[in-house]
Motif scaffolding. Structure first.
Motif, short mmCIF file in Angstrom:
data_model
loop_
_atom_site.label_atom_id
_atom_site.label_comp_id
_atom_site.label_asym_id
_atom_site.label_seq_id
_atom_site.Cartn_x
_atom_site.Cartn_y
_atom_site.Cartn_z
N SER A 212 0.68 -1.11 0.18
CA SER A 212 0.09 0.08 -0.12
C SER A 212 0.72 1.14 -0.14
N HIS A 213 0.43 2.15 -0.87
CA HIS A 213 1.14 3.42 -0.89
C HIS A 213 0.48 4.47 -1.59
N SER A 214 0.72 5.78 -1.54
CA SER A 214 0.30 6.58 -2.44
C SER A 214 1.42 7.09 -3.43
N ASP A 215 1.53 7.47 -4.67
CA ASP A 215 2.60 7.89 -5.71
C ASP A 215 3.00 9.29 -4.98
N PRO A 216 4.24 9.11 -4.68
CA PRO A 216 4.82 10.48 -4.39
C PRO A 216 4.81 11.60 -4.86
N GLU B 60 -4.64 6.15 -2.40
CA GLU B 60 -3.92 4.75 -1.67
C GLU B 60 -4.34 3.91 -2.33
N HIS B 61 -3.30 2.93 -2.80
CA HIS B 61 -3.28 1.92 -3.52
C HIS B 61 -2.30 0.80 -3.33
N ARG B 62 -2.68 -0.26 -3.86
CA ARG B 62 -1.69 -1.56 -3.63
C ARG B 62 -1.96 -2.46 -4.95
NI NI Z 1 1.56 3.53 -7.37
#
Ligand code: NI
Ligand code: OGA
Length: 250
Positions: free
Chosen positions: A122-126, A179-181
């Protein structure tokens, strides 16, 4: 393996083939490899790290990059207008023509125990925004809505557009990064192309003056994208917590 080694990603520019770089020993890694290439600025682009085969590969990627950058420029205008601002405000805050742009080609191999891992945590693109060309055949991307993970169904001939952290910062959280994974599966491998459109990396990014007022204080302190990206890269993906921890105004 030998060919992969020859193109191994560089710890300096990140270009090349590999998996996550620069994380601490013992960190939880993802069930994926990726190829990372810079499109802009030209100073970061090293053709030696780009695949030489098939013969037209570099040319095709270059052309793809050019077209996607044009599309992103148009989307930036729409995002700016939707904030009630002049169409070039967001682009100017990104550094005008001196934006950064890079491509991450993700490869998610089959996984015998998909219940035990993720293709990408899981992350958001920076960066600013991401134009994702998902695998047309194999779903895998999930976005978080409240506390639920929703699997995104790829539409034919369509990009998925993610808002990244830098647009959340500039818009003072009117736009939220998503937020995605990625989940993996045991039957099929999956490929995706994530094209990142980023602000110029050495200028401070902070909420746009037009969007800050006594009753709407700036939610983030200024930080260059270089500083932010380094912070994210050394810590690895951690949902959306990084944005809060690194940039929250005191
Ligand atoms: Ni991404
Ligand atoms: C990424 C990403 C999603 C996907 O590369 O940042 O979120 O579907 N990729 O591979």
């Amino acid at each position: 393996m030998e060919i992969k080694q020859a193109y191994a990603n560089s710890p300096k520019t990140y270009e090349g083939y590999g998996s996550r770089l620069g994380v601490q020993k013992g960190a939880i890694l993802d069930w994926s490899d990726y190829y990372f290439l810079h499109h802009l600025p030209l100073s970061l682009k090293d053709y030696n790290k780009w695949p030489s085969l098939p013969a037209h590969c570099r040319e095709v990627i270059d052309e793809y990059g050019k077209e996607v950058v044009k599309l992103c420029g148009r989307l930036m205008k729409l995002l700016s207008i939707n904030l009630g601002l002049a169409e070039d405000v967001l682009q100017n805050a990104f550094g005008g023509d001196n934006i950064g742009a890079c491509l991450r080609v993700n490869f998610y191999p089959k996984c015998p125990r998909p219940d035990l891992t993720l293709g990408l945590s899981s992350h958001s693109d920076p960066g600013g925004m991401t134009l994702l060309l998902p695998d047309a055949q194999v779903p895998g991307l999930q976005v978080r809505k409240d506390n639920k993970w929703i699997t995104v169904k790829p539409a034919r001939h369509a990009f998925i557009v993610n808002i990244g952290d830098q647009i959340q910062v500039l818009s003072n959280a009117i736009y939220k990064s998503v937020e995605h994974r990625v989940i993996v599966n045991s039957a099929k491998e999956r490929v995706s192309l994530a094209f990142f459109y980023n602000p110029r990396s050495d200028i401070p990014i902070e909420p746009l003056k037009e969007l800050v007022a006594p009753d709407k204080p700036a939610l983030y302190k200024p930080m260059t994208f270089d500083e932010y990206r380094l912070f994210i890269r050394t810590r690895g993906p951690r949902g959306k917590s990084q944005l809060v921890e690194s940039l929250k105004s005191p």
